[in-house]
Design a protein around this motif. Structure first.
Motif, short mmCIF file in Angstrom:
data_model
loop_
_atom_site.label_atom_id
_atom_site.label_comp_id
_atom_site.label_asym_id
_atom_site.label_seq_id
_atom_site.Cartn_x
_atom_site.Cartn_y
_atom_site.Cartn_z
N ASN A 1 26.94 58.63 4.99
CA ASN A 1 27.58 59.17 6.18
C ASN A 1 27.25 58.28 7.38
OD1 ASN A 1 28.72 61.53 4.98
ND2 ASN A 1 26.67 62.43 4.94
N ILE A 2 28.25 57.95 8.17
CA ILE A 2 28.10 57.03 9.29
C ILE A 2 28.60 57.74 10.56
CG2 ILE A 2 28.74 54.78 10.25
CD1 ILE A 2 29.41 53.97 7.29
N ASP A 3 27.80 57.66 11.63
CA ASP A 3 28.16 58.26 12.91
C ASP A 3 27.91 57.24 14.03
OD1 ASP A 3 28.90 60.09 14.85
OD2 ASP A 3 26.89 60.98 14.97
N PRO A 4 28.95 56.84 14.79
CA PRO A 4 30.33 57.31 14.76
C PRO A 4 31.05 56.88 13.47
CG PRO A 4 29.90 55.91 16.69
CD PRO A 4 28.71 55.83 15.84
N ALA A 5 32.03 57.67 13.08
CA ALA A 5 32.76 57.37 11.85
C ALA A 5 33.58 56.09 12.04
CB ALA A 5 33.68 58.53 11.51
N PRO A 6 33.49 55.16 11.09
CA PRO A 6 34.23 53.91 11.21
C PRO A 6 35.72 54.09 10.94
CG PRO A 6 33.08 53.98 9.12
CD PRO A 6 32.66 55.21 9.88
N GLN A 7 36.50 53.15 11.48
CA GLN A 7 37.94 53.19 11.25
C GLN A 7 38.29 52.81 9.81
OE1 GLN A 7 36.57 51.75 13.94
NE2 GLN A 7 37.19 53.32 15.42
N ASN A 8 37.53 51.86 9.26
CA ASN A 8 37.78 51.44 7.88
C ASN A 8 36.45 51.22 7.18
OD1 ASN A 8 36.94 49.19 9.21
ND2 ASN A 8 38.78 47.97 8.85
N LEU A 9 36.36 51.65 5.94
CA LEU A 9 35.16 51.49 5.13
C LEU A 9 35.58 50.93 3.78
CD1 LEU A 9 32.10 51.98 4.75
CD2 LEU A 9 32.66 54.26 3.88
N ARG A 10 35.12 49.72 3.49
CA ARG A 10 35.51 49.05 2.25
C ARG A 10 34.36 49.01 1.28
NH1 ARG A 10 36.80 43.46 4.05
NH2 ARG A 10 35.40 44.01 5.76
N ASN B 1 25.70 43.13 -6.35
CA ASN B 1 25.19 44.30 -5.65
C ASN B 1 26.35 45.05 -4.98
OD1 ASN B 1 22.38 43.53 -6.05
ND2 ASN B 1 22.72 42.00 -4.46
N PRO B 2 26.41 46.37 -5.11
CA PRO B 2 27.43 47.13 -4.39
C PRO B 2 27.14 47.13 -2.89
CG PRO B 2 25.92 48.62 -5.52
CD PRO B 2 25.55 47.23 -5.96
N LEU B 3 28.18 47.00 -2.08
CA LEU B 3 28.00 47.06 -0.64
C LEU B 3 29.19 47.74 0.01
CD1 LEU B 3 29.81 44.76 1.12
CD2 LEU B 3 28.32 43.22 -0.13
N GLN B 4 28.95 48.24 1.21
CA GLN B 4 30.01 48.84 2.01
C GLN B 4 30.12 48.04 3.30
OE1 GLN B 4 27.41 51.05 0.86
NE2 GLN B 4 28.64 51.45 -0.97
N ALA B 5 31.34 47.73 3.70
CA ALA B 5 31.59 47.01 4.94
C ALA B 5 32.44 47.89 5.84
CB ALA B 5 32.29 45.68 4.66
N PHE B 6 32.09 47.92 7.14
CA PHE B 6 32.88 48.74 8.05
C PHE B 6 32.86 48.13 9.45
CE2 PHE B 6 28.62 50.51 8.50
CZ PHE B 6 28.49 50.74 9.87
N SER B 7 33.79 48.59 10.28
CA SER B 7 33.89 48.12 11.66
C SER B 7 34.01 49.32 12.59
CB SER B 7 35.12 47.22 11.83
OG SER B 7 35.05 46.08 11.00
N LEU B 8 33.47 49.15 13.79
CA LEU B 8 33.61 50.13 14.87
C LEU B 8 34.16 49.41 16.09
CD1 LEU B 8 30.18 52.01 14.52
CD2 LEU B 8 32.43 52.96 14.00
N ASP B 9 35.33 49.80 16.56
CA ASP B 9 35.91 49.11 17.72
C ASP B 9 36.05 50.01 18.93
OD1 ASP B 9 38.00 50.71 17.01
OD2 ASP B 9 39.40 49.08 16.54
N GLN B 10 35.34 51.17 18.91
CA GLN B 10 35.28 52.00 20.11
C GLN B 10 33.86 51.91 20.68
OE1 GLN B 10 35.11 53.26 17.02
NE2 GLN B 10 34.27 55.35 16.96
N ASP B 11 33.73 52.08 22.00
CA ASP B 11 32.41 52.00 22.64
C ASP B 11 31.46 53.03 22.03
OD1 ASP B 11 33.42 50.04 24.20
OD2 ASP B 11 33.24 51.11 26.11
N HIS B 12 30.24 52.60 21.76
CA HIS B 12 29.22 53.53 21.27
C HIS B 12 27.84 53.02 21.68
CE1 HIS B 12 29.84 50.53 18.06
NE2 HIS B 12 28.58 50.71 17.73
N THR B 13 26.92 53.96 21.91
CA THR B 13 25.56 53.61 22.33
C THR B 13 24.53 53.95 21.25
OG1 THR B 13 25.36 55.76 23.43
CG2 THR B 13 26.05 53.89 24.78
N SER B 14 25.00 54.39 20.09
CA SER B 14 24.10 54.65 18.97
C SER B 14 24.87 54.48 17.67
CB SER B 14 23.50 56.06 19.06
OG SER B 14 24.52 57.04 18.90
N LEU B 15 24.12 54.26 16.60
CA LEU B 15 24.70 54.16 15.26
C LEU B 15 23.73 54.82 14.29
CD1 LEU B 15 26.80 53.10 13.22
CD2 LEU B 15 25.49 50.96 13.13
N GLU B 16 24.23 55.80 13.55
CA GLU B 16 23.40 56.52 12.57
C GLU B 16 24.01 56.32 11.18
OE1 GLU B 16 20.76 58.34 13.58
OE2 GLU B 16 21.12 58.28 15.77
#
Length: 312
Positions: free
Chosen positions: A47-56, A64-79
């Motif tokens: 679970n990612i907060d803020p929720a990303p627009q795309n999660l690959r 190794n399995p990996l997840q890639a994501f992007s956040l293009d809205q302003d945010h001051t924290s990432l959980e």
């Protein structure tokens, strides 16, 4: 399950706080335990907060399995909250291994020689990488453990225990950027440093060895409850050994921080040449200013928390 099996519930929480808003963030997560002959990930969620627009969902060059994501809205924290259920089976050590010099000879490059797939795969772990160096000083240190004609397993065991006995675990002695040459001089550090040093020794001898990232079940003091979030990511090494009688090769894991061969207390996330290849969370961002990061890991045996759901 047999009497040797173990089931663990793992929670890995990562929190970033930024002094200024982050405008754009690209991140890669390596928080999914690998599927291995002795390890099965029966349930996994991130679970990612803020929720990303795309999660690959991807696999890196080491599988190794990996997840890639992007956040293009302003945010001051990432959980980032990762939760897994993992079942482990006992991994017996091989009854016999080739002499270590024979292993290095098999791994030595010769023009025109066609390599079996397992040897070709192992060869990528013979060379220097960002945190692993090949130097005569490391080879000399390892040579005291790898005496002439010694089986590979015995040499790995001797080197692992020498590092365990001569180095001091000290979380304040190093950072993620401390060179392995400095770790060798001071003989102090954390599991990441122990692993990078042992890899430097093994590769300096001409052996193929990889960095393994994962978790370790820790035992609370007698009579005390297991603390939530008190565990941490762990690291150890894995050494390639060619098979005998024409059989395929295999890998032997060794934990120099604890001086033991991993069994059912070590949970594997993934592996690479060194820490940079398997960092649990790594990315680039625009903005943010100063940042702080907190990581909390909890590994709980299933029999200690029967109230947790177990997905099969």
């Amino acid at each position: 399950m047999s009497m040797h099996d173990a089931v663990y519930h793992i929670v890995h929480e990562t929190s970033y706080q930024y002094a200024l808003p982050v405008r754009l963030s690209h991140q890669m997560l390596r928080l999914t335990p690998r599927s291995l002959p002795w390890q099965t990930c029966t349930s996994h969620a991130i679970n990612i907060d803020p929720a990303p627009q795309n999660l690959r969902m991807l696999y890196d060059s080491f599988g190794n399995p990996l997840q890639a994501f992007s956040l293009d809205q302003d945010h001051t924290s990432l959980e980032v909250y990762a939760e897994s259920w993992v079942e482990l089976s006992l991994r017996p050590l091989p009854m016999q291994t080739l002499p270590w010099e024979q292993v290095t000879d098999i791994l030595t490059y010769r023009a025109g020689r066609q390599l079996p797939d397992d040897v070709l795969e192992a060869s990528r772990f013979l060379f220097e990488s960002s945190h692993v160096r090949i130097k005569r000083d490391f080879a000399r240190y390892a040579a005291d453990c790898f005496t002439p004609g010694l089986p590979l397993l015995d040499g790995v065991s001797a080197l692992m225990r020498r590092i365990f006995n001569e180095f001091t675990f000290d979380p304040l002695a190093t950072t993620v950027s401390t060179p392995v040459t400095e770790v060798f001089i001071n003989k102090r550090g954390v599991c990441q440093d122990y692993a990078h040093f042992m890899l430097s020794c093994l590769r300096s001898l001409g052996l193929a060895a990889r960095y393994v990232s994962g978790y370790l079940l820790t035992q609370p003091p007698p009579g005390q409850a297991r603390l939530i979030g008190a565990d941490a990511s762990h690291a150890w090494v894995s050494v390639y050994c060619p098979g005998t009688d024409g059989l395929g090769g295999y890998w032997i894991d060794a934990d120099p921080t604890n001086g033991i061969f991993p069994e059912i207390s070590h949970i594997t996330l993934g592996w690479g040449r060194d820490f940079l290849d398997v960092s649990p969370l790594r990315g680039v961002l625009i903005g943010g200013g100063e940042q702080t990061m907190k990581v909390a890991v909890t590994v709980t045996p299933s029999d200690e928390n029967p109230g947790l759901p177990f997905a099969r």
